[in-house]
Design a protein around this motif. Sequence first.
Motif, mmCIF file in Angstrom:
data_model
loop_
_atom_site.group_PDB
_atom_site.id
_atom_site.type_symbol
_atom_site.label_atom_id
_atom_site.label_comp_id
_atom_site.label_asym_id
_atom_site.label_seq_id
_atom_site.Cartn_x
_atom_site.Cartn_y
_atom_site.Cartn_z
ATOM 1 N N ARG A 1 -12.186 10.396 38.302
ATOM 2 C CA ARG A 1 -12.951 11.493 37.730
ATOM 3 C C ARG A 1 -14.435 11.163 37.762
ATOM 4 O O ARG A 1 -14.835 10.008 37.735
ATOM 5 C CB ARG A 1 -12.501 11.785 36.300
ATOM 6 C CG ARG A 1 -12.722 10.648 35.312
ATOM 7 C CD ARG A 1 -12.096 10.984 33.969
ATOM 8 N NE ARG A 1 -12.418 10.005 32.957
ATOM 9 C CZ ARG A 1 -12.004 10.065 31.697
ATOM 10 N NH1 ARG A 1 -11.249 11.084 31.293
ATOM 11 N NH2 ARG A 1 -12.349 9.114 30.835
ATOM 12 N N ALA B 1 -9.090 6.584 36.832
ATOM 13 C CA ALA B 1 -8.365 7.088 35.675
ATOM 14 C C ALA B 1 -6.923 6.581 35.645
ATOM 15 O O ALA B 1 -6.473 6.030 34.639
ATOM 16 C CB ALA B 1 -8.386 8.614 35.638
ATOM 17 N N SER C 1 -9.736 3.990 28.878
ATOM 18 C CA SER C 1 -10.238 5.207 28.274
ATOM 19 C C SER C 1 -9.196 6.327 28.193
ATOM 20 O O SER C 1 -9.342 7.247 27.391
ATOM 21 C CB SER C 1 -11.470 5.713 29.027
ATOM 22 O OG SER C 1 -11.162 5.950 30.391
ATOM 23 N N VAL C 2 -8.162 6.254 29.026
ATOM 24 C CA VAL C 2 -7.146 7.307 29.047
ATOM 25 C C VAL C 2 -5.767 6.811 28.656
ATOM 26 O O VAL C 2 -4.849 7.626 28.473
ATOM 27 C CB VAL C 2 -7.066 7.995 30.425
ATOM 28 C CG1 VAL C 2 -8.445 8.449 30.881
ATOM 29 C CG2 VAL C 2 -6.441 7.066 31.466
ATOM 30 N N MET D 1 -2.431 15.358 30.924
ATOM 31 C CA MET D 1 -3.516 14.943 30.054
ATOM 32 C C MET D 1 -3.315 15.542 28.673
ATOM 33 O O MET D 1 -3.323 16.767 28.515
ATOM 34 C CB MET D 1 -4.864 15.370 30.631
ATOM 35 C CG MET D 1 -5.097 14.888 32.060
ATOM 36 S SD MET D 1 -6.744 15.311 32.677
ATOM 37 C CE MET D 1 -6.617 17.102 32.722
ATOM 38 N N LEU E 1 -6.955 15.705 24.693
ATOM 39 C CA LEU E 1 -8.199 15.708 25.461
ATOM 40 C C LEU E 1 -9.433 15.656 24.568
ATOM 41 O O LEU E 1 -9.456 16.246 23.489
ATOM 42 C CB LEU E 1 -8.252 16.936 26.361
ATOM 43 C CG LEU E 1 -7.373 16.840 27.614
ATOM 44 C CD1 LEU E 1 -7.160 18.208 28.228
ATOM 45 C CD2 LEU E 1 -8.005 15.893 28.627
ATOM 46 N N ASP F 1 -13.773 13.622 28.338
ATOM 47 C CA ASP F 1 -12.883 13.738 29.489
ATOM 48 C C ASP F 1 -13.380 14.785 30.480
ATOM 49 O O ASP F 1 -12.827 14.913 31.576
ATOM 50 C CB ASP F 1 -11.466 14.102 29.049
ATOM 51 C CG ASP F 1 -10.791 13.004 28.245
ATOM 52 O OD1 ASP F 1 -10.955 11.815 28.600
ATOM 53 O OD2 ASP F 1 -10.089 13.335 27.271
ATOM 54 N N TYR G 1 -12.017 16.087 38.560
ATOM 55 C CA TYR G 1 -10.935 15.146 38.795
ATOM 56 C C TYR G 1 -10.510 15.200 40.256
ATOM 57 O O TYR G 1 -10.259 16.273 40.802
ATOM 58 C CB TYR G 1 -9.755 15.460 37.884
ATOM 59 C CG TYR G 1 -9.974 14.998 36.469
ATOM 60 C CD1 TYR G 1 -9.294 13.889 35.960
ATOM 61 C CD2 TYR G 1 -10.881 15.653 35.641
ATOM 62 C CE1 TYR G 1 -9.515 13.448 34.673
ATOM 63 C CE2 TYR G 1 -11.115 15.220 34.353
ATOM 64 C CZ TYR G 1 -10.427 14.118 33.866
ATOM 65 O OH TYR G 1 -10.643 13.680 32.583
#
Length: 119
Positions: free
Chosen positions: A38, A48, A62-63, A82, A85, A89, A93
């Motif tokens: 992303r 990601a 982070s995800v 996802m 959110l 974010d 992507y």
Amino acid sequence: QVQLVESGGGLVQAGGSLRLSCAASGRTFSSYVMGWFRQAPGKEREFAAAIRQSGYTDYADSVKGRFTISRDNAKNTVYLQMNSLKPEDTAVYYCAADRTIGGLLSGYWGQGTQVTVSS
């Protein structure tokens, strides 16, 4: 050659969910590592998530715990679910494919799909 087309982006509220899809062309989809990157406005493109040929997955810190990558080899499609959110974010992507995880950045890329998360 492999062609990738992302879809599923859109505008969501913070705390909401979205599922991205990446449709791939080619006869050897199952031979590729698939990944999602992303790029937020004014920032570098960042990793990601990725899924290996074996199905093993890897996520950016982070995800982790919020995003889930999966693949359906029969449909030549990779997904990014996802959840929870956050405004950070928000980014374009991109779907990526290569023979190895280390080669993803220099591999095949899609056109990208915009994800916007409002506060």
